[in-house]
Motif scaffolding. Structure first.
Motif, short mmCIF file in Angstrom:
data_model
loop_
_atom_site.label_atom_id
_atom_site.label_comp_id
_atom_site.label_asym_id
_atom_site.label_seq_id
_atom_site.Cartn_x
_atom_site.Cartn_y
_atom_site.Cartn_z
N ARG A 1 1.93 -1.30 2.82
CA ARG A 1 0.81 -0.81 2.91
C ARG A 1 0.88 0.25 4.12
O ARG A 1 0.26 1.35 4.22
CB ARG A 1 -0.01 -1.87 3.04
CG ARG A 1 -1.62 -1.35 3.10
CD ARG A 1 -2.43 -2.42 2.85
NE ARG A 1 -3.86 -2.06 2.91
CZ ARG A 1 -5.07 -2.68 2.74
NH1 ARG A 1 -4.73 -4.27 2.38
NH2 ARG A 1 -6.00 -2.31 2.78
N GLU B 1 5.93 -8.35 3.69
CA GLU B 1 6.54 -7.25 2.97
C GLU B 1 5.43 -6.18 2.48
O GLU B 1 5.53 -5.13 2.53
CB GLU B 1 7.45 -7.61 1.78
CG GLU B 1 8.66 -8.45 2.19
CD GLU B 1 9.34 -9.12 1.15
OE1 GLU B 1 9.03 -9.18 0.06
OE2 GLU B 1 10.69 -9.43 1.42
N ALA B 2 4.62 -6.92 1.99
CA ALA B 2 3.24 -6.04 1.45
C ALA B 2 2.55 -5.29 2.50
O ALA B 2 2.13 -4.14 2.26
CB ALA B 2 2.02 -7.02 0.60
#
Length: 264
Positions: free
Chosen positions: A235, A230-231
Motif C-alpha cells: 500500500r 506485506e499489505a
C-alpha cells in the motif's frame, strides 16, 4: 425502527481480519458510530477489538467492564472528531458455520436492544467455501432480534459498505495494527492459566504447554502479522506512485495557470 446500517470499509477490514485470526473459536468486538434519522439509520465508523476472556467454539461473551471501556473510547473519539459517537453494535465470527445468528446470539442481541433500540449485531461467517466456484468466501449479515412471547427470531437489516471517513482513518489503522498484540495477550493468558492450574513438576507437561504457546504465537505471526506487513508495504508503494502522479499533475496545472496569467 432501524432500517439500514452504513459500515465503513476500514471497519469491515478490521472485522474480517479479526474473524480470520482463528478458525477454532469465535471472536468478538464492539462497534462505534452514529444514529441518524430518529434511529432508522446507523453509520458505523470505528470498532473496539475485545480480548476473549474464555475461548469457545460456539459463543462469545462481552463483560460489563469491556462495554464500559468501549463506551469511554467512543466518548474519546466523539471529542476528537466533534461528532456524537457512541457504541452502536457488536460483531462476532462464525467459523465454518452458517452466517445466521444462533438462539444465543438472538438472546444477546435482544438484551442490548432493551438498552438501545438502534443497537445492531453483525456476524462474519469465515472459512466457508463457495459451492459454485469452490473458492474461499466470507458471508456477512446484519441483524436485530424480534421477540414474540418467549421466542426470538432475527430481522435482517439492510447494510451497505461505504468509503472511509478520513477523520477516523488513522484511528482505524491503529486498531488493525493492535490485532496481533491482542491475540498474543490471549495466548499468554491461556498459557498462564494452564501453568497456574497445573501443580505437576512433570517436565514433559511443562514443555508441552510452552510448545503450544510458541506454536500459537507463530501462527499469529505467520497468518496475521506477516500478511499485514506485506499489505502495508504494498500500500505504501502504491501511495508513492499516486503521490508522484499527483505532483506531476500539480506541476502541469501550475504551468497552465502561469501561461494563462501571461496571456491576460
Amino acid at each position: 425502527m432501524l432500517n439500514k446500517v452504513l459500515l465503513s470499509t476500514d471497519v469491515t477490514l478490521v472485522c474480517v481480519q479479526h474473524a480470520l485470526s482463528t478458525e477454532k473459536e469465535e471472536i468478538m468486538g464492539l462497534l462505534i458510530g452514529e444514529v441518524h434519522e430518529n434511529g432508522s439509520l446507523v453509520s458505523i465508523v470505528s470498532s473496539v477489538i475485545l480480548r476473549r476472556l474464555d475461548k469457545k467454539p460456539d459463543r462469545v461473551e462481552i463483560s460489563e467492564e469491556q462495554l464500559v471501556q468501549a463506551t469511554l473510547r467512543a466518548e474519546e473519539l466523539a471529542a476528537e472528531v466533534g461528532r456524537p459517537l457512541r457504541v452502536v453494535g457488536w460483531y462476532h465470527s462464525h467459523p465454518h458455520i452458517t452466517v445466521w445468528p444462533s438462539h444465543v446470539d438472538l438472546a444477546t442481541q435482544s438484551m442490548y436492544q432493551r438498552m438501545d433500540a438502534s443497537f445492531v449485531g453483525i456476524i462474519f461467517a469465515a472459512f466457508l467455501t463457495d459451492q459454485s466456484t469452490k473458492a474461499p468466501s466470507i458471508q456477512i449479515t446484519c441483524f436485530q432480534s424480534v421477540t414474540d412471547g418467549s421466542t426470538q427470531s432475527r430481522r435482517e437489516i439492510e447494510m451497505e459498505v461505504v468509503n472511509n471517513n478520513d477523520s477516523l482513518m488513522t484511528n482505524n489503522f491503529e486498531i488493525l495494527t493492535q490485532l496481533p498484540a491482542i491475540l498474543k495477550e490471549e495466548e499468554d493468558e491461556a498459557y498462564q492459566n494452564e501453568v497456574g492450574h497445573s501443580e505437576t513438576d512433570d517436565i514433559i507437561i511443562k514443555q508441552h504447554n510452552a510448545a503450544v504457546r510458541t506454536i500459537a504465537i507463530g501462527h499469529i505471526v505467520e497468518k496475521m502479522s506477516r500478511p499485514m506487513l506485506e499489505a502495508l508495504v504494498a500500500r505504501n508503494a502504491l501511495n508513492a506512485v499516486r503521490l508522484k502522479a499527483l505532483k506531476k499533475q500539480h506541476q502541469e496545472l501550475m504551468s497552465r495557470l502561469e501561461n494563462m496569467s501571461c496571456n491576460v
